[in-house]
Design a protein around this motif. Structure first.
Motif, PDB file in Angstrom:
ATOM      1  N   CYS A   1       0.837  -1.208   0.000  1.00  0.00           N
ATOM      2  CA  CYS A   1       0.000   0.000   0.000  1.00  0.00           C
ATOM      3  C   CYS A   1       0.871   1.257   0.000  1.00  0.00           C
ATOM      4  O   CYS A   1       0.598   2.213  -0.736  1.00  0.00           O
ATOM      5  CB  CYS A   1      -0.923   0.011   1.222  1.00  0.00           C
ATOM      6  SG  CYS A   1      -2.281  -1.178   1.148  1.00  0.00           S
TER       7      CYS A   1
ATOM      8  N   PHE B   1       1.136   4.067  -2.912  1.00  0.00           N
ATOM      9  CA  PHE B   1       0.936   5.468  -2.536  1.00  0.00           C
ATOM     10  C   PHE B   1       2.109   6.323  -3.011  1.00  0.00           C
ATOM     11  O   PHE B   1       1.916   7.368  -3.638  1.00  0.00           O
ATOM     12  CB  PHE B   1       0.771   5.590  -1.015  1.00  0.00           C
ATOM     13  CG  PHE B   1       0.645   7.014  -0.525  1.00  0.00           C
ATOM     14  CD1 PHE B   1      -0.603   7.603  -0.427  1.00  0.00           C
ATOM     15  CD2 PHE B   1       1.766   7.756  -0.191  1.00  0.00           C
ATOM     16  CE1 PHE B   1      -0.736   8.922   0.005  1.00  0.00           C
ATOM     17  CE2 PHE B   1       1.654   9.071   0.241  1.00  0.00           C
ATOM     18  CZ  PHE B   1       0.400   9.655   0.331  1.00  0.00           C
TER      19      PHE B   1
ATOM     20  N   ARG C   1      -4.422  12.828  -2.037  1.00  0.00           N
ATOM     21  CA  ARG C   1      -5.765  12.230  -2.048  1.00  0.00           C
ATOM     22  C   ARG C   1      -5.861  11.116  -3.093  1.00  0.00           C
ATOM     23  O   ARG C   1      -6.352  10.020  -2.803  1.00  0.00           O
ATOM     24  CB  ARG C   1      -6.812  13.317  -2.331  1.00  0.00           C
ATOM     25  CG  ARG C   1      -8.258  12.802  -2.310  1.00  0.00           C
ATOM     26  CD  ARG C   1      -9.235  13.893  -2.674  1.00  0.00           C
ATOM     27  NE  ARG C   1      -9.097  14.291  -4.069  1.00  0.00           N
ATOM     28  CZ  ARG C   1      -9.632  13.615  -5.084  1.00  0.00           C
ATOM     29  NH1 ARG C   1     -10.318  12.492  -4.854  1.00  0.00           N
ATOM     30  NH2 ARG C   1      -9.484  14.031  -6.317  1.00  0.00           N
TER      31      ARG C   1
ATOM     32  N   ALA D   1      -3.827   8.063  -2.119  1.00  0.00           N
ATOM     33  CA  ALA D   1      -4.505   7.281  -1.073  1.00  0.00           C
ATOM     34  C   ALA D   1      -5.586   6.393  -1.674  1.00  0.00           C
ATOM     35  O   ALA D   1      -5.740   5.226  -1.307  1.00  0.00           O
ATOM     36  CB  ALA D   1      -5.100   8.212  -0.024  1.00  0.00           C
ATOM     37  N   GLU D   2      -6.345   6.923  -2.640  1.00  0.00           N
ATOM     38  CA  GLU D   2      -7.393   6.137  -3.302  1.00  0.00           C
ATOM     39  C   GLU D   2      -6.801   4.996  -4.121  1.00  0.00           C
ATOM     40  O   GLU D   2      -7.391   3.933  -4.240  1.00  0.00           O
ATOM     41  CB  GLU D   2      -8.227   7.048  -4.215  1.00  0.00           C
ATOM     42  CG  GLU D   2      -9.093   8.043  -3.453  1.00  0.00           C
ATOM     43  CD  GLU D   2      -9.856   8.970  -4.381  1.00  0.00           C
ATOM     44  OE1 GLU D   2      -9.666   8.873  -5.613  1.00  0.00           O
ATOM     45  OE2 GLU D   2     -10.650   9.794  -3.874  1.00  0.00           O
TER      46      GLU D   2
ATOM     47  N   THR E   1      -4.332   3.106  -3.475  1.00  0.00           N
ATOM     48  CA  THR E   1      -3.857   1.956  -2.699  1.00  0.00           C
ATOM     49  C   THR E   1      -4.865   0.813  -2.704  1.00  0.00           C
ATOM     50  O   THR E   1      -4.483  -0.346  -2.555  1.00  0.00           O
ATOM     51  CB  THR E   1      -3.573   2.350  -1.240  1.00  0.00           C
ATOM     52  OG1 THR E   1      -4.786   2.824  -0.627  1.00  0.00           O
ATOM     53  CG2 THR E   1      -2.512   3.437  -1.155  1.00  0.00           C
TER      54      THR E   1
ATOM     55  N   PHE F   1      -6.558   2.537   4.817  1.00  0.00           N
ATOM     56  CA  PHE F   1      -5.410   3.391   4.495  1.00  0.00           C
ATOM     57  C   PHE F   1      -5.908   4.713   3.901  1.00  0.00           C
ATOM     58  O   PHE F   1      -5.459   5.796   4.296  1.00  0.00           O
ATOM     59  CB  PHE F   1      -4.502   2.667   3.492  1.00  0.00           C
ATOM     60  CG  PHE F   1      -3.135   3.268   3.332  1.00  0.00           C
ATOM     61  CD1 PHE F   1      -2.032   2.672   3.918  1.00  0.00           C
ATOM     62  CD2 PHE F   1      -2.952   4.418   2.584  1.00  0.00           C
ATOM     63  CE1 PHE F   1      -0.761   3.221   3.765  1.00  0.00           C
ATOM     64  CE2 PHE F   1      -1.694   4.976   2.424  1.00  0.00           C
ATOM     65  CZ  PHE F   1      -0.594   4.379   3.017  1.00  0.00           C
ATOM     66  N   GLU F   2      -6.845   4.618   2.972  1.00  0.00           N
ATOM     67  CA  GLU F   2      -7.400   5.806   2.308  1.00  0.00           C
ATOM     68  C   GLU F   2      -8.112   6.709   3.312  1.00  0.00           C
ATOM     69  O   GLU F   2      -7.939   7.934   3.297  1.00  0.00           O
ATOM     70  CB  GLU F   2      -8.371   5.356   1.219  1.00  0.00           C
ATOM     71  CG  GLU F   2      -9.060   6.484   0.491  1.00  0.00           C
ATOM     72  CD  GLU F   2     -10.115   5.980  -0.485  1.00  0.00           C
ATOM     73  OE1 GLU F   2     -11.036   6.757  -0.806  1.00  0.00           O
ATOM     74  OE2 GLU F   2     -10.025   4.808  -0.922  1.00  0.00           O
TER      75      GLU F   2
ATOM     76  N   ILE G   1      -5.724   8.707   5.621  1.00  0.00           N
ATOM     77  CA  ILE G   1      -5.085   9.820   4.916  1.00  0.00           C
ATOM     78  C   ILE G   1      -6.075  10.968   4.737  1.00  0.00           C
ATOM     79  O   ILE G   1      -5.758  12.136   4.989  1.00  0.00           O
ATOM     80  CB  ILE G   1      -4.551   9.368   3.536  1.00  0.00           C
ATOM     81  CG1 ILE G   1      -3.436   8.321   3.702  1.00  0.00           C
ATOM     82  CG2 ILE G   1      -4.046  10.561   2.734  1.00  0.00           C
ATOM     83  CD1 ILE G   1      -2.172   8.828   4.331  1.00  0.00           C
ATOM     84  N   LYS G   2      -7.288  10.640   4.280  1.00  0.00           N
ATOM     85  CA  LYS G   2      -8.276  11.674   3.986  1.00  0.00           C
ATOM     86  C   LYS G   2      -8.845  12.332   5.245  1.00  0.00           C
ATOM     87  O   LYS G   2      -9.119  13.539   5.246  1.00  0.00           O
ATOM     88  CB  LYS G   2      -9.426  11.076   3.171  1.00  0.00           C
ATOM     89  CG  LYS G   2      -9.066  10.772   1.726  1.00  0.00           C
ATOM     90  CD  LYS G   2     -10.279  10.264   0.980  1.00  0.00           C
ATOM     91  CE  LYS G   2      -9.983  10.050  -0.500  1.00  0.00           C
ATOM     92  NZ  LYS G   2     -11.170   9.544  -1.225  1.00  0.00           N
TER      93      LYS G   2
ATOM     94  N   SER H   1      -1.554   9.945  10.788  1.00  0.00           N
ATOM     95  CA  SER H   1      -2.503   9.010  10.164  1.00  0.00           C
ATOM     96  C   SER H   1      -2.312   7.587  10.662  1.00  0.00           C
ATOM     97  O   SER H   1      -3.246   6.782  10.639  1.00  0.00           O
ATOM     98  CB  SER H   1      -2.356   9.053   8.641  1.00  0.00           C
ATOM     99  OG  SER H   1      -1.115   8.491   8.240  1.00  0.00           O
TER     100      SER H   1
END
Length: 447
Positions: A308, A312, A331, A334-335, A337, A342-343, A346-347, A368
């Motif tokens: 992941c 990223f 952003r 993160a998506e 991955t 995980f996403e 980050i968001k 995070s």
């Protein structure tokens, strides 16, 4: 994507029309209804673009057949007549199966596009070449529509995102972004690299986890069939003649009797948990739960986690152009991955810290809780020296090398483990069969 067209009337009597592209006809109708309510429109007609099979000829030439998508039959007939053809028949296709193209076809399209872009070939020509060479119908149709829309001057990002059901959300975004960027070839190359790594990792993960699970499940069914059906046929002959059974044979016969007497219960116990887990994993909460704890499972969790981070970093490196414009690359990375937990971290944690409190990249990533100490240390070093873009690239290559090497070792260990389990089960069945074979019935004279 389903392209839907509507015709409506304004309060003053003026007629207007428009179109929506959505994953399903139902979603498109809902959007049209909301649009109509918001603008006080009266919907008169809603049509969706469907496939038509036509048969035409020109003069005394041999008739030819083909397919065309349109909102209605008249559109196809008029278009063919304008081209000078005599229309013999036009019939709607009622059974249309638009399966998602194989991942390998998507990878090939992106990779070949990147190579042709490096040779300075115009993008419209690249699409034309690949449309002619693509055998998958779904991909061919999507590329045709994209090419037509881009020629009309449509926004590339919006156009590609309409076909995310074909390419995938991340790939569609990257290809759409590439057309608007100053380095189209570089983004296509990075996307191709990402897709190849994703495909390779899924293949290795399937070898490491899914294949062994299927093997064990089939072995379980084979043992169940032996214990529940084959074994009793022999053992019950001895019981019928009041012959004493050895310990293992007697215990196995008890298990067999229980299985045969409670077949429905055993089936429910065996099938209900996997089905329940599968259904739960399809929900939003379920996917978040599994993606979170997948990073913590022994051995494989560490590999999935580092993969992941690798994905990223690779996407971040491709999109990052400076600290002033770092939010969007973070952003999207993160998506990419593919891990919801995980996403989300980050968001929901890293990005808000950067926007609202002005916290640096390293501190935000640390908060995070999804980055390793090694990754944080390298990001910190890159942030201080102003080389964070190159740092992300180095981290991606480092974790790629590490995960590829370790995953091969894990697969070998799992294969050895599966072989050991099969061997133990076979030894157990052999011992039970051997013990049954040693039973020595007493002769009538001995009685």
């Amino acid at each position: 994507m389903i392209e839907t067209r509507f015709t409506a009337q304004k309060p003053n009597g003026q007629s207007i029309s428009g179109s929506f592209s959505e994953p399903s006809f139902g979603e498109a109708k809902k959007k049209i209804q909301k649009f109509a309510e918001k603008n006080q429109l009266k919907i008169q007609k809603i049509e969706k673009k469907v496939g038509y099979v036509y048969k035409i000829k020109r003069g005394k030439e041999k008739p030819i057949t083909g397919e065309q998508r349109a909102f209605n039959k008249d559109e196809v007939v008029n278009a063919l007549r304008k081209l000078g053809y005599e229309v013999i028949s036009v019939n709607r296709k009622y059974l249309e199966f638009n399966f998602k193209p194989p991942q390998q076809d998507i990878v090939s399209f992106v990779k070949i596009s990147a190579e042709l872009l490096e040779q300075k070939l115009p993008y419209s020509e690249i699409l034309t070449l690949l449309i002619n060479d693509t055998s998958n119908k779904s991909l061919k149709e999507a590329l045709k529509q994209i090419n037509n829309e881009l020629k009309k001057g449509a926004d590339s990002e919006t156009t590609f995102l309409r076909y995310q059901s074909v390419f995938g959300k991340f790939t569609a975004y990257m290809l759409g972004l590439a057309s608007k960027s100053g380095n189209m070839s570089e983004i296509y190359k990075a996307t191709a690299k990402f897709l190849e790594r994703q495909q390779e990792f899924k293949k290795n993960l399937r070898s490491a986890l899914i294949t062994p699970m299927v093997t064990l499940f089939v072995l379980f069914l084979a043992v169940l069939f032996y214990v529940g059906y084959i074994f009793p046929a022999t053992a019950k002959l001895f019981v019928k003649f009041d012959i004493p059974l050895p310990p293992m044979t007697a215990a196995t016969l008890k298990i067999s009797n229980f299985l045969m007497a409670n077949g429905l219960l055993v089936t429910i116990v065996c099938l209900a948990p996997p089905i329940a887990i599968w259904q739960f994993s399809k929900t939003k909460k379920g996917r978040l739960f599994f993606d979170r704890y997948m990073l913590k499972i022994p051995v494989m969790g560490s590999l999935i986690h580092k993969t992941c981070i690798e994905v990223f970093c690779r996407v971040f490196y491709t999109l990052y152009s400076g600290s002033a414009e770092s939010i969007e690359p973070i952003r999207i990375a993160a998506e990419a991955t593919g891990n919801v937990y995980f996403e989300q971290q980050i968001k929901n944690i890293a990005i808000p810290l950067m926007i609202k409190k002005g916290v640096g990249i390293t501190e935000s990533f640390e908060a995070s809780g999804v980055f390793t100490e090694t990754a944080l240390s390298r990001f910190h070093s890159g942030e201080e020296t102003g080389t964070i873009k190159n740092t992300a690239f180095q981290l991606a290559n480092y974790y790629e090398s590490e995960t590829v090497f370790r995953l091969k070792n894990v697969i070998e260990l799992i294969q050895v483990g599966i072989a050991m389990v099969i061997m133990i089960v076979m030894i157990g069945l052999t011992l039970i069969s051997a013990e049954t074979a040693t039973i020595n019935p007493k002769s009538p004279s001995m009685k």
